[in-house]
Design a protein around this motif. Sequence first.
Motif: not given
Length: 318
Positions: A230-239
């Motif tokens: 789940d990149w939406a709550t992974g990488f992009w959430h960190r951003v």
Amino acid sequence: MKTVDLDESGRVLDGGHPVPVHRLDDHFAEALRPPPGTTDIVLYVHGWQTGPEAAERAAGRLLALVAEQYRRHHDLYPALAPWAPWPVLVRWPSRSGPLRGGYRRIRDRAHALSGADGHAGRVIGSLLGYLDAGRGDPRSPVLAGRDGQYLHLVGHSFGCRVLCEAVQWAAQEPGTLGWSRPGPTHLPFTVDSMLLLQMAAPRDAFAETFTALAEAPLRGPLVATYTQRDWATGFWHRVAERRAGIGSQGIGTAPQPVSAIRMLAPDTPYPPSALDHWFVSVDAGAVFVNGRGPAGAHSDHLRPESAHLLLSLAGHSR
């Protein structure tokens, strides 16, 4: 399926027009009447970038998966006899630009809908209160008849934040989490389970933001799924928030210990002990794997395994 629409302020709409707060109870009494024979009410709140038609398709797909799972594996849920759910879909304006600004705008709206200047907390709180008051005692002999239903809450992505804020607002008196904990005698009607699919919130949200959930009218557990795809709550959430999200890494800190389990195959039963906890973090990394673009597998939650988890929660809540 019954649909409840909210505007950007969290006010419920009737024919495109906001319902005055003083008319909410009457509106719900008219619009939200479970059909005769209903055993369970499933309230679903969608997530980010979901239009009205897409929200209805997602809720319909989830209920279709639940129906198929029950048809194929009803023997896994012996307490669900009969099983006649009634779905209620809550739609809210969640569309925005895809970049950081749009993310933060919808994130803030998910909270503001139930904040001091919004009415979503009162709206959904009143909705839950109406369903609560109208469904009868789940432990009474009339459960299998027309006067008693269980209540299950399901959210996806930012819809989980909307749901948590609304339930917090409804926390008027002390309640409990976990089926094995005795319910308060002054609060006989409570939510029986809460399933948060790929929640878009920091891992410490239950310790830092949704702290009032421990006092909400929740009898069953709070269960959240996650997958590292789940990149939406992974990488992009960190951003966007400088912290990993629950949908990517699972529940972190919470007011009570967090139980960690794997999502099971549709033909494998969940023992009651696996789900009977205040907070349950479910590793769906082997199941939620598909998805394109920057969101990754964030919306790959409409799976038979999710239906199995929901049915298991419903069955064990008996």
